[in-house]
Design a protein around this motif. Sequence first.
Motif, PDB file in Angstrom:
ATOM      1  N   GLU A 204      27.436  39.204  42.410  1.00  0.00           N
ATOM      2  CA  GLU A 204      28.777  38.769  42.021  1.00  0.00           C
ATOM      3  C   GLU A 204      29.634  39.968  41.625  1.00  0.00           C
ATOM      4  O   GLU A 204      30.821  40.042  41.967  1.00  0.00           O
ATOM      5  CB  GLU A 204      28.692  37.774  40.862  1.00  0.00           C
ATOM      6  N   LEU A 205      29.035  40.926  40.908  1.00  0.00           N
ATOM      7  CA  LEU A 205      29.758  42.139  40.532  1.00  0.00           C
ATOM      8  C   LEU A 205      30.212  42.898  41.780  1.00  0.00           C
ATOM      9  O   LEU A 205      31.354  43.369  41.862  1.00  0.00           O
ATOM     10  CB  LEU A 205      28.854  43.020  39.669  1.00  0.00           C
ATOM     11  N   ALA A 206      29.306  43.010  42.760  1.00  0.00           N
ATOM     12  CA  ALA A 206      29.655  43.690  44.015  1.00  0.00           C
ATOM     13  C   ALA A 206      30.738  42.926  44.767  1.00  0.00           C
ATOM     14  O   ALA A 206      31.632  43.536  45.371  1.00  0.00           O
ATOM     15  CB  ALA A 206      28.409  43.842  44.884  1.00  0.00           C
ATOM     16  N   ASN A 207      30.686  41.603  44.732  1.00  0.00           N
ATOM     17  CA  ASN A 207      31.700  40.799  45.417  1.00  0.00           C
ATOM     18  C   ASN A 207      33.083  40.977  44.782  1.00  0.00           C
ATOM     19  O   ASN A 207      34.106  41.025  45.475  1.00  0.00           O
ATOM     20  CB  ASN A 207      31.316  39.323  45.394  1.00  0.00           C
ATOM     21  N   ILE A 208      33.119  41.071  43.453  1.00  0.00           N
ATOM     22  CA  ILE A 208      34.395  41.209  42.745  1.00  0.00           C
ATOM     23  C   ILE A 208      35.101  42.499  43.141  1.00  0.00           C
ATOM     24  O   ILE A 208      36.314  42.531  43.388  1.00  0.00           O
ATOM     25  CB  ILE A 208      34.167  41.163  41.216  1.00  0.00           C
ATOM     26  N   PHE A 209      34.322  43.595  43.222  1.00  0.00           N
ATOM     27  CA  PHE A 209      34.927  44.907  43.507  1.00  0.00           C
ATOM     28  C   PHE A 209      34.784  45.314  44.975  1.00  0.00           C
ATOM     29  O   PHE A 209      35.162  46.427  45.350  1.00  0.00           O
ATOM     30  CB  PHE A 209      34.289  45.976  42.611  1.00  0.00           C
ATOM     31  N   ILE A 259      39.591  40.788  35.634  1.00  0.00           N
ATOM     32  CA  ILE A 259      39.608  39.758  34.598  1.00  0.00           C
ATOM     33  C   ILE A 259      39.539  38.390  35.269  1.00  0.00           C
ATOM     34  O   ILE A 259      40.317  38.099  36.187  1.00  0.00           O
ATOM     35  CB  ILE A 259      40.894  39.823  33.740  1.00  0.00           C
ATOM     36  N   ARG A 260      38.614  37.558  34.819  1.00  0.00           N
ATOM     37  CA  ARG A 260      38.515  36.200  35.365  1.00  0.00           C
ATOM     38  C   ARG A 260      39.533  35.307  34.669  1.00  0.00           C
ATOM     39  O   ARG A 260      39.648  35.327  33.438  1.00  0.00           O
ATOM     40  CB  ARG A 260      37.106  35.638  35.164  1.00  0.00           C
ATOM     41  N   TYR A 261      40.276  34.524  35.471  1.00  0.00           N
ATOM     42  CA  TYR A 261      41.255  33.597  34.893  1.00  0.00           C
ATOM     43  C   TYR A 261      41.252  32.313  35.711  1.00  0.00           C
ATOM     44  O   TYR A 261      41.205  32.355  36.942  1.00  0.00           O
ATOM     45  CB  TYR A 261      42.657  34.219  34.899  1.00  0.00           C
ATOM     46  N   GLU A 262      41.296  31.195  34.996  1.00  0.00           N
ATOM     47  CA  GLU A 262      41.196  29.891  35.651  1.00  0.00           C
ATOM     48  C   GLU A 262      42.370  29.007  35.259  1.00  0.00           C
ATOM     49  O   GLU A 262      42.752  28.947  34.088  1.00  0.00           O
ATOM     50  CB  GLU A 262      39.881  29.212  35.256  1.00  0.00           C
ATOM     51  N   THR A 272      43.572  41.992  38.426  1.00  0.00           N
ATOM     52  CA  THR A 272      43.709  43.227  37.664  1.00  0.00           C
ATOM     53  C   THR A 272      44.379  42.883  36.334  1.00  0.00           C
ATOM     54  O   THR A 272      44.972  41.806  36.192  1.00  0.00           O
ATOM     55  CB  THR A 272      44.572  44.248  38.417  1.00  0.00           C
ATOM     56  N   PRO A 273      44.324  43.765  35.335  1.00  0.00           N
ATOM     57  CA  PRO A 273      45.001  43.482  34.059  1.00  0.00           C
ATOM     58  C   PRO A 273      46.504  43.255  34.203  1.00  0.00           C
ATOM     59  O   PRO A 273      47.135  42.676  33.319  1.00  0.00           O
ATOM     60  CB  PRO A 273      44.705  44.735  33.223  1.00  0.00           C
ATOM     61  N   GLN A 274      47.076  43.705  35.317  1.00  0.00           N
ATOM     62  CA  GLN A 274      48.512  43.498  35.555  1.00  0.00           C
ATOM     63  C   GLN A 274      48.796  42.182  36.294  1.00  0.00           C
ATOM     64  O   GLN A 274      49.955  41.821  36.493  1.00  0.00           O
ATOM     65  CB  GLN A 274      49.088  44.658  36.368  1.00  0.00           C
ATOM     66  N   MET A 278      42.288  40.641  42.698  1.00  0.00           N
ATOM     67  CA  MET A 278      41.257  41.591  43.099  1.00  0.00           C
ATOM     68  C   MET A 278      40.924  41.398  44.571  1.00  0.00           C
ATOM     69  O   MET A 278      40.460  42.322  45.234  1.00  0.00           O
ATOM     70  CB  MET A 278      39.994  41.389  42.255  1.00  0.00           C
ATOM     71  N   ARG A 279      41.126  40.182  45.057  1.00  0.00           N
ATOM     72  CA  ARG A 279      40.884  39.910  46.464  1.00  0.00           C
ATOM     73  C   ARG A 279      41.941  40.606  47.314  1.00  0.00           C
ATOM     74  O   ARG A 279      43.084  40.772  46.917  1.00  0.00           O
ATOM     75  CB  ARG A 279      40.943  38.405  46.759  1.00  0.00           C
TER      76      ARG A 279
END
Length: 453
Positions: A204-209, A259-262, A272-274, A278-279
């Motif tokens: 999952e970490l690799a998928n995020i980045f 950052i995960r946001y739902e 990103t924080p802004q 990330m996708r």
Amino acid sequence: MTKHSSPGHKPQTSYPKLHLMAVAVCSAVMILALTLLPSPDATATKTVRLKPTSANVEPTPIEQAQELVDEQLVEPQMETVIARNWQDQKVRSGDTLSHIFKRVGLGSRDVYEVMAGQGDVELLKKIHPGQTMRFDIEEQKLVALEYVMSRTDSLMIEQSENGYVAEMQIKEMVPFTSYAEGTIDSSLFLAAQKAGLSEGLTMELANIFGWDVDFVLDIREGDSFRVIYQEMHLDGEKVKDGEILAAQFTNQGNTFTAIRYETSDRGASYFTPQGESMRKAFLRSPISFARISSHFNLRRKHPVLHTIRAHKGTDYAASRGTPIKATGDGKVIFAGVKGGYGKVVILQHGQKYRSLYAHMNNYARGIRSGTRVKQGQTIGYVGSTGLATGPHLHYEFYVNGAVRNPVTVKLPHAEPIAKQDKEAFLTVAQQMVGQLSTYAAAMESEKVANLDQ
């Protein structure tokens, strides 16, 4: 001193305010020690567990301390528990309800009465080997049946005046927030394993980045990661991994933060924080963790024809049958045999982009001209059809009809955080970035303290 309650309520103990304040302060200190101070035997990595909360924002230590005090003052509510004389039966391969009922001394009539009951009795038609069925039988009569479907889900069937009644019972797992960090010496997987992350969380970490970092080509010794994630617990034991809430990955001096946001209408995603997604609109690679065997080169000598011939894509070496993923949402405009490409799939992504996948062994089910596909969907499998010396994927990427290097082409972003959610997201992002920094500082302090010992 006691406080008398209203009629129908038991008296509740009351403590002096000074006592409560002392308890609150002590609890706060204990919570700070548990959440921020690493243990003496930690090395380069550490996992920290926090008190679970239902909101996105973590309460302060004083608020957590007050919660603990309040919990001690609340009179526990005793639930009525019916004593059951359970007989457990494991579902075997080939079992039917009749087989299992027979093993505990019940007959076909009992099976019929249970299946004629109210509620979710139809679930008993979907039993699987390895599951458990528990029987409470009194005087050769079935009083209750529990069908244990998983550690969290079970179907309780009980006898009533109007026959049997079935009801789903779901145990709620408790999320604990954890932290881990690590520095890469050879591979992400080894560093993550040393940090205590499971294989699933590492993927999952690799998928995020994965849109910004190629974990085959770009990884260097000294790259590092920080992760705040959840572990789901049941009855005091970890059952499974939860979600990654925030993460940072530093690659060759460049730091990426997610950052995960739902939201209720769009579900969960990483930003990103802004507030940028990330996708990207495209994956960087159509095969996970595959080695590049031949790079984009417009003047390469062809390995089969032995002539100078443009290599308009990137070759990924992989075992025959390895799944090939669509790098972006799109439409299949060609699926078939195409000269030296062998079995190939070509996808059109809107008006501007096109991608090509060649030398396939086979196509995925349903992949044909006109099919719509989603990013990450399997469209075929690695092979060596056409002019190929061995199994690999040849991948090409086109922008406005012109071929581009898939490894270096600038990829467009997916949609950012919605405008109506931006303010709330920025608040959460600031808090999560702050937590990442706090944990990292605590870990660094521990390293310094260990060196001084």
